[in-house]
Enzyme design. Structure first.
Site, PDB file in Angstrom:
ATOM      1  N   LYS A 108      22.625   4.599  23.021  1.00 33.91           N
ATOM      2  CA  LYS A 108      23.242   5.517  22.071  1.00 33.91           C
ATOM      3  C   LYS A 108      23.989   6.626  22.812  1.00 33.91           C
ATOM      4  O   LYS A 108      25.163   6.906  22.516  1.00 33.91           O
ATOM      5  CB  LYS A 108      22.137   6.124  21.190  1.00 33.91           C
ATOM      6  CG  LYS A 108      22.628   6.750  19.920  1.00 33.91           C
ATOM      7  CD  LYS A 108      21.451   7.330  19.134  1.00 33.91           C
ATOM      8  CE  LYS A 108      20.573   6.234  18.556  1.00 33.91           C
ATOM      9  NZ  LYS A 108      19.300   6.756  18.022  1.00 33.91           N
ATOM     10  N   HIS A 130      16.308  -1.946   6.568  1.00 36.93           N
ATOM     11  CA  HIS A 130      15.464  -2.333   7.701  1.00 36.93           C
ATOM     12  C   HIS A 130      15.125  -3.819   7.642  1.00 36.93           C
ATOM     13  O   HIS A 130      15.285  -4.557   8.613  1.00 36.93           O
ATOM     14  CB  HIS A 130      14.190  -1.485   7.672  1.00 36.93           C
ATOM     15  CG  HIS A 130      13.223  -1.804   8.777  1.00 36.93           C
ATOM     16  ND1 HIS A 130      12.191  -2.706   8.603  1.00 36.93           N
ATOM     17  CD2 HIS A 130      13.146  -1.379  10.048  1.00 36.93           C
ATOM     18  CE1 HIS A 130      11.521  -2.800   9.736  1.00 36.93           C
ATOM     19  NE2 HIS A 130      12.072  -2.007  10.628  1.00 36.93           N
ATOM     20  N   CYS A 148      15.607 -36.790  32.979  1.00 39.78           N
ATOM     21  CA  CYS A 148      15.362 -37.219  31.605  1.00 39.78           C
ATOM     22  C   CYS A 148      13.970 -36.838  31.128  1.00 39.78           C
ATOM     23  O   CYS A 148      13.184 -37.687  30.790  1.00 39.78           O
ATOM     24  CB  CYS A 148      15.590 -38.710  31.438  1.00 39.78           C
ATOM     25  SG  CYS A 148      14.468 -39.708  32.412  1.00 39.78           S
ATOM     26  N   ARG A 196      17.837  12.821  18.881  1.00 38.56           N
ATOM     27  CA  ARG A 196      17.897  11.375  18.668  1.00 38.56           C
ATOM     28  C   ARG A 196      17.393  10.635  19.895  1.00 38.56           C
ATOM     29  O   ARG A 196      17.722  10.969  21.009  1.00 38.56           O
ATOM     30  CB  ARG A 196      19.351  10.954  18.395  1.00 38.56           C
ATOM     31  CG  ARG A 196      20.074  11.884  17.436  1.00 38.56           C
ATOM     32  CD  ARG A 196      21.544  11.521  17.288  1.00 38.56           C
ATOM     33  NE  ARG A 196      21.720  10.205  16.716  1.00 38.56           N
ATOM     34  CZ  ARG A 196      22.912   9.622  16.589  1.00 38.56           C
ATOM     35  NH1 ARG A 196      24.009  10.240  17.030  1.00 38.56           N
ATOM     36  NH2 ARG A 196      23.004   8.426  16.053  1.00 38.56           N
ATOM     37  N   SER A 205      16.857 -41.011  38.157  1.00 39.61           N
ATOM     38  CA  SER A 205      16.700 -40.098  37.034  1.00 39.61           C
ATOM     39  C   SER A 205      15.306 -39.501  37.140  1.00 39.61           C
ATOM     40  O   SER A 205      14.314 -40.226  37.133  1.00 39.61           O
ATOM     41  CB  SER A 205      16.864 -40.861  35.717  1.00 39.61           C
ATOM     42  OG  SER A 205      16.666 -39.966  34.639  1.00 39.61           O
ATOM     43  N   ARG A 231      27.584   0.487  18.592  1.00 43.37           N
ATOM     44  CA  ARG A 231      26.930  -0.453  19.507  1.00 43.37           C
ATOM     45  C   ARG A 231      27.362  -1.858  19.105  1.00 43.37           C
ATOM     46  O   ARG A 231      27.865  -2.058  18.000  1.00 43.37           O
ATOM     47  CB  ARG A 231      25.405  -0.331  19.414  1.00 43.37           C
ATOM     48  CG  ARG A 231      24.898  -0.645  18.021  1.00 43.37           C
ATOM     49  CD  ARG A 231      23.401  -0.444  17.891  1.00 43.37           C
ATOM     50  NE  ARG A 231      23.065  -0.342  16.479  1.00 43.37           N
ATOM     51  CZ  ARG A 231      22.013   0.272  15.990  1.00 43.37           C
ATOM     52  NH1 ARG A 231      21.171   0.887  16.805  1.00 43.37           N
ATOM     53  NH2 ARG A 231      21.763   0.295  14.711  1.00 43.37           N
ATOM     54  N   TYR A 235      23.737 -35.103  35.566  1.00 48.25           N
ATOM     55  CA  TYR A 235      23.537 -34.924  34.132  1.00 48.25           C
ATOM     56  C   TYR A 235      22.087 -34.604  33.809  1.00 48.25           C
ATOM     57  O   TYR A 235      21.188 -34.809  34.627  1.00 48.25           O
ATOM     58  CB  TYR A 235      23.970 -36.178  33.347  1.00 48.25           C
ATOM     59  CG  TYR A 235      23.094 -37.387  33.588  1.00 48.25           C
ATOM     60  CD1 TYR A 235      21.954 -37.607  32.808  1.00 48.25           C
ATOM     61  CD2 TYR A 235      23.390 -38.301  34.595  1.00 48.25           C
ATOM     62  CE1 TYR A 235      21.139 -38.701  33.038  1.00 48.25           C
ATOM     63  CE2 TYR A 235      22.583 -39.393  34.831  1.00 48.25           C
ATOM     64  CZ  TYR A 235      21.454 -39.589  34.056  1.00 48.25           C
ATOM     65  OH  TYR A 235      20.638 -40.651  34.279  1.00 48.25           O
ATOM     66  N   GLY A 270      15.207   1.497  14.438  1.00 47.16           N
ATOM     67  CA  GLY A 270      14.091   2.017  13.658  1.00 47.16           C
ATOM     68  C   GLY A 270      12.802   2.181  14.429  1.00 47.16           C
ATOM     69  O   GLY A 270      11.788   2.570  13.868  1.00 47.16           O
ATOM     70  N   MET A 328      12.233   4.063  17.260  1.00 47.72           N
ATOM     71  CA  MET A 328      11.957   5.396  17.772  1.00 47.72           C
ATOM     72  C   MET A 328      12.412   6.365  16.681  1.00 47.72           C
ATOM     73  O   MET A 328      13.075   5.982  15.745  1.00 47.72           O
ATOM     74  CB  MET A 328      12.736   5.644  19.057  1.00 47.72           C
ATOM     75  CG  MET A 328      12.694   4.485  20.026  1.00 47.72           C
ATOM     76  SD  MET A 328      11.101   4.249  20.813  1.00 47.72           S
ATOM     77  CE  MET A 328      11.157   5.583  21.974  1.00 47.72           C
TER      78      MET A 328
HETATM   79  P1  ADP Z   1      18.381   5.267  14.868  1.00 50.88           P
HETATM   80  O1  ADP Z   1      18.314   4.983  16.307  1.00 50.88           O
HETATM   81  O2  ADP Z   1      17.108   5.016  14.142  1.00 50.88           O
HETATM   82  O3  ADP Z   1      19.586   4.658  14.219  1.00 50.88           O
HETATM   83  P2  ADP Z   1      19.848   7.736  14.965  1.00 50.88           P
HETATM   84  O4  ADP Z   1      19.626   8.631  16.117  1.00 50.88           O
HETATM   85  O5  ADP Z   1      21.065   6.915  15.004  1.00 50.88           O
HETATM   86  O6  ADP Z   1      18.553   6.841  14.737  1.00 50.88           O
HETATM   87  O7  ADP Z   1      19.843   8.634  13.687  1.00 50.88           O
HETATM   88  C1  ADP Z   1      19.759   8.106  12.404  1.00 50.88           C
HETATM   89  C2  ADP Z   1      20.819   8.694  11.536  1.00 50.88           C
HETATM   90  O8  ADP Z   1      20.727  10.089  11.508  1.00 50.88           O
HETATM   91  C3  ADP Z   1      22.230   8.429  11.973  1.00 50.88           C
HETATM   92  O9  ADP Z   1      22.671   7.188  11.536  1.00 50.88           O
HETATM   93  C4  ADP Z   1      22.974   9.524  11.294  1.00 50.88           C
HETATM   94  O10 ADP Z   1      23.264   9.128   9.960  1.00 50.88           O
HETATM   95  C5  ADP Z   1      21.990  10.642  11.285  1.00 50.88           C
HETATM   96  N1  ADP Z   1      22.339  11.592  12.336  1.00 50.88           N
HETATM   97  C6  ADP Z   1      21.956  11.613  13.608  1.00 50.88           C
HETATM   98  N2  ADP Z   1      22.508  12.629  14.281  1.00 50.88           N
HETATM   99  C7  ADP Z   1      23.269  13.276  13.396  1.00 50.88           C
HETATM  100  C8  ADP Z   1      24.121  14.414  13.469  1.00 50.88           C
HETATM  101  N3  ADP Z   1      24.301  15.081  14.611  1.00 50.88           N
HETATM  102  N4  ADP Z   1      24.753  14.785  12.369  1.00 50.88           N
HETATM  103  C9  ADP Z   1      24.587  14.107  11.211  1.00 50.88           C
HETATM  104  N5  ADP Z   1      23.816  13.055  11.057  1.00 50.88           N
HETATM  105  C10 ADP Z   1      23.157  12.626  12.151  1.00 50.88           C
HETATM  106 MG    MG Z   2      21.386   4.929  14.502  1.00 45.99          MG
END
Ligand code: ADP
Ligand code: MG
Ligand code: MG
Length: 874
Positions: free
Chosen positions: A22, A454, A830, A92, A763, A336, A850, A101, A103
């Site tokens: 990220k 999810h 084989c 984040r 073979s 990503r 082969y 989802g 972390m």
């Molecule tokens: P995950 O790895 O679970 O996707 P993220 O770090 O991407 O978690 O955060 C989840 C969501 O939180 C992002 O998709 C975004 O919508 C929101 N978010 C994260 N950082 C910001 C920010 N600086 N401003 C606004 N929304 C944010």
């Molecule tokens: Mg995200």
């Protein structure tokens, strides 16, 4: 001093191991000048440092973080705890590998009882300010203090009920103010402390919590499932907040640059207006399809499409993008490479080559061989479908088709699985806690959430069938009951069928059929041969299997076992007579009837393969497999042979062996009874000559099993070549033929040079070679091999993936010796491992000609062979 913190503008996409996926991509997007809110990333090294310092942030690290907060404050012209312009940030997590989802993220950090009022004043939107604050208290409470999220949600649900409101967006500023008060109470009750008011304190606690979350049980399960090493650690990104919940010209969404289910080349996504963060993916409100945005905020939509295009071209791959709109300004928050279904993987790879975005080699390397398996998965039979009506319909979140019994939680699913049942997991919505239940299920059905919920994302990643957002089902998880169509009900253990391709759900079991034509797959598979050095053949004995193999693009048949031809009832009787015969004359009599049958077999096979290479193995199994066992069987054979049952019993006693795996079989039989192989070879050559007359040019490949020495091969071969010469002479034909051998006895590997002198081809029979090298029997090893794997004594089942260190060394030794003797010797494999990608890479390295595997593995083997050769060349 190690640098632990990087501003976005100091990083780039190559720095994933340091900044996490990220962080590295946020840095890259900033570098490209795309609209990304400012921020910085604390490295995975800092995470290491944290774990080696008794889970404490070191002083050096704190100093560096403080310095970067100062920089962020200057850049944003906002300050932590400021009375005019308070800085709010998100914290984040981001590991090297995307772990959706797994972390936890904290938003709106920096709010407290004071700044929330400032925010209310400067935005003129108290409703928004208090909504942000209650989110912070809940996220912080959950992530940092481990307060169960349910405690907060239960209160909110109750409030909405008393106010008779469905959507969060209908709550007023005063309502949210009330919620904040209540959340602070919940926080206090759970932690015996006040919600921290100092933003710096909030920040440090949050960073520690993200680091700690690296070792939470959900993350552990995900890492195990995807074989991600546990010592990588996570980075933490601190980013200034933008607000999707600031009113109806704000919003948040998730989009893929191409359809992740089908691969179709158009942007695909979902969004919600006036919403923040995880609202879209959490399945709390049902999101709108992205093209709705074109109507609601057309300029933003146009800008987004353009940015999606830029990102896809920059990364040269389909992107999964998270975005937020704050008062008609678009921000990118993440990008990503998008997870996609097997069908989409192929479609996108093929389209991108045709668009000139990537090369064919790149496309080939991008497709994980198991993807092909998924594409060959069955779907429901179309007639069966047309004769039945679904009981409910949801979103087709992940394709596939499955029938199973319904369970409402992981625990019940687990015990059902242990009873050997097939499971369909039913949830209102899934969360990372449900991972284990999802892994063991054939299909997942949720009543809430969209295509990017999810459940949908995880199911697509696992290739598991999933129907999401099936609102016609009222799923009561506690009561283990589903109510639908007003008064109908389903209970735990009921049987249903789920169609992930259409979203339809049916009562009971539905018939399956194999997947339909896939034009992109065809194109893709057609590219492979040109890049492959290893050929791919199939192990196939019946017309049906051979046809399947050829349809899948096998260049020939690497192993046709002839013993299977003898198990039909009337043939078995002849076979028994032949084996039990106590004179050569008697044996020849039985063999002559078998000859006709074998000729029929081979003529059919040769017609089907039409001159493609086909290796026929002469009779291999131990004789006892053919012998009569029951009194009734013995009586029949006795009568047919005009012998007493007692004579038969005596003969049976003679033939009994204590360890037939190593017994009187394969070429050893041919040493004792040359007439058996002679009959087979006669049948092969006569059939080949018939085919030749029909215009099929062919070179029969005759394979002698279980050779352990050159003298054996010389002896057995001599008998056969004389016969062949005579047959060719009689037919006045110049047909060429090959006599080769299976290399499956360790002694054959060790004397491969001598054997090569006698053989036209080798073979490697890796199944027997593995048995004999380990001294494990393939059949018995099931009893203890599992324990070996569990205890880490073996990393893989050597009958599935070649044991490179042991069996592989023998093969390498044999190949080198044989090729020194005869450089042109054709060498194949084989065994089961002939279809295994890791083993195939090894065979490529050895320069084999082969591999031959079971028909359904042919496509995987072809892909693995192309990849192995592309990789070797680069
Ligand atoms: P995950 O790895 O679970 O996707 P993220 O770090 O991407 O978690 O955060 C989840 C969501 O939180 C992002 O998709 C975004 O919508 C929101 N978010 C994260 N950082 C910001 C920010 N600086 N401003 C606004 N929304 C944010
Ligand atoms: Mg995200
Ligand atoms: Mg064998």
């Amino acid at each position: 001093m190690t640098k632990f913190v990087y501003l976005f503008e100091e990083g780039n996409q190559e720095m994933k191991s340091l900044l996490g996926g990220k962080g590295a991509n946020l840095a890259e997007m900033s570098r490209l000048g795309l609209p990304v809110p400012a921020g910085f990333t604390i490295t995975t090294k800092a995470c290491h440092d944290f774990f080696t310092h008794q889970r404490q942030l070191s002083n050096d690290l704190c100093t560096e973080i403080d310095l970067h907060i100062d920089k962020l404050e200057t850049k944003m012209q906002k300050k932590f705890n400021d009375s005019k312009n308070p800085l709010l940030v998100s914290v984040r997590s981001g590991a090297v590998h995307s772990m959706p989802g797994m972390m936890d993220t904290i938003l709106n950090l920096g709010l407290n009882d004071h700044t929330v009022d400032v925010l209310a004043t400067i935005t003129g939107n108290p409703r928004f300010a208090y909504d942000c604050y209650r989110r912070l208290i809940q996220m912080f409470g959950e992530v940092v203090m481990e307060i169960p999220g349910k405690q907060f949600e239960a209160y909110l649900d109750k409030l909405k009920q008393t106010k008779q409101i469905k959507q969060d967006t209908d709550l007023t500023a005063d309502d949210w103010r009330l919620v904040v008060k209540e959340y602070q109470k919940i926080y206090h009750a759970a932690t015996k402390s006040e919600f921290p008011q100092d933003p710096k304190e909030q920040l440090y606690l949050a960073i520690q919590a993200v680091f700690n979350s690296w070792f939470n049980p959900r993350a552990d399960i995900y890492r195990k499932l995807h074989q991600i090493p546990s010592d990588l650690g996570t980075a933490v990104t601190i980013q200034s907040m933008v607000f999707g919940n600031a009113g109806n010209t704000s919003g948040t969404g998730v989009a893929f640059t191409r359809n992740p289910a089908t691969g179709e080349a158009s942007v695909f996504g979902e969004f919600l207006l006036n919403a923040q963060g995880e609202d879209v993916v959490a399945g709390i409100r049902t999101p709108l399809p992205l093209n709705e945005l074109a109507t609601q905020l057309p300029d933003i939509y146009a800008e987004f499409i353009q940015l999606a295009h830029i990102l896809e071209h920059h990364y040269r791959d389909m992107q999964d993008i998270e975005f937020t709109i704050e008062q008609e300004k678009l921000y990118l928050l993440q990008t990503r490479s998008g997870k996609r279904t097997a069908a989409a993987t192929i479609q996108i790879a093929v389209d991108m080559v045709q668009e000139g975005l990537i090369t064919k080699q790149e496309a080939i390397l991008r497709v994980e061989p198991s993807t092909i398996t998924k594409l060959l998965h069955p779907v429901f039979d179309s007639t069966a479908l047309s004769q039945t009506q679904p009981i409910a319909k949801g979103l087709p979140a992940s394709p596939g088709a499955a029938t199973g019994k319904i369970y409402f939680d992981t625990e019940a699913a687990r015990s059902a699985k242990e009873r050997g049942e097939k499971i369909i997991l039913m949830r209102q919505e899934t969360s990372p806690e449900d991972i284990e239940g999802m892994v063991i299920s054939e299909a997942i059905v949720t009543s809430r959430g969209g295509m990017t919920s999810h459940a949908a994302v995880v199911a697509r990643g696992m290739g598991t069938c999933c129907v999401a957002g099936c609102g016609q089902f009222l799923i009561q998880e506690q009561a283990k009951r589903i109510t639908y169509a007003t008064d109908k009900q389903l209970f735990e253990g009921d049987l249903i069928s789920v169609d992930g391709a259409t979203g339809a759900i049916y009562l009971g079991e539905l018939k399956m059929e194999s997947s339909a034509e896939n034009p992109a797959l065809k194109t893709f598979m057609n590219w492979l041969t040109a890049f492959s050095q290893l050929g791919v053949r199939a192990n196939a004995d019946t017309l049906k299997d051979i046809q399947t193999a050829l349809d899948f693009g096998a260049e020939g048949i690497g192993l046709t076992r002839t013993e299977h031809m003898f198990f039909a009832e009337e043939r078995l009787l002849k076979m028994r007579q032949m084996i039990l015969a106590n004179s050569t004359t008697q044996r020849k009599l039985a063999l002559s009837s078998l000859l006709d049958m074998q000729m029929q077999d081979f003529t059919e096979l040769f017609t089907l393969t039409a001159g493609k290479p086909m290796t026929i193995r002469l009779l291999d199994p131990p004789l006892h497999e053919f012998l009569p066992h029951t009194a009734a069987e013995i009586a029949i054979v006795a009568k047919e042979m005009q012998l007493s049952e007692n004579d038969i019993r005596n003969r049976l006693a003679d033939l009994t062996e204590t360890n037939p795996m190593l017994g009187h079989r394969g070429c050893r039989l041919a040493v004792s009874y040359p007439e058996i192989y002679q009959m087979q070879v006669e049948a092969i050559m006569k059939s080949a000559l018939i085919s030749e007359q029909k215009g099929i040019t062919m070179t029969p490949e005759i394979m002698i099993p279980l050779i352990g020495s050159a003298t054996e091969l010389h002896f057995v071969k001599k008998n056969l070549t004389d016969l062949i010469q005579q047959l060719l002479l009689e037919a006045n034909s110049h047909m060429t033929y090959k006599i080769g051998t299976m290399i499956e006895i360790p002694r054959a590997c060790l004397t491969a040079d001598e054997i090569a002198n006698e053989a036209d081809f080798f073979s490697f029979g890796t199944n027997d070679l593995t048995q004999l090298t380990f001294g494990f029997s393939r059949d018995d090893s099931g009893k203890f091999l599992g324990t070996y794997l569990e205890k880490g004594l073996l990393t893989a089942d050597p009958f599935q993936t070649l044991d490179i260190a042991g069996v592989g060394s023998l093969i390498e030794f044999a190949v080198n010796k044989a090729r020194q003797q005869k450089s042109t010797l054709k060498i194949g494999v084989c065994g089961e491992v002939g279809g295994d990608p890791l083993s195939i890479a090894f065979f490529q390295k050895l320069g084999l000609d082969y591999v031959s595997c079971s028909p359904y593995r042919v496509p995987i083997a072809r892909l693995a062979a192309a990849q192995a050769s592309i990789q070797q060349q680069s």
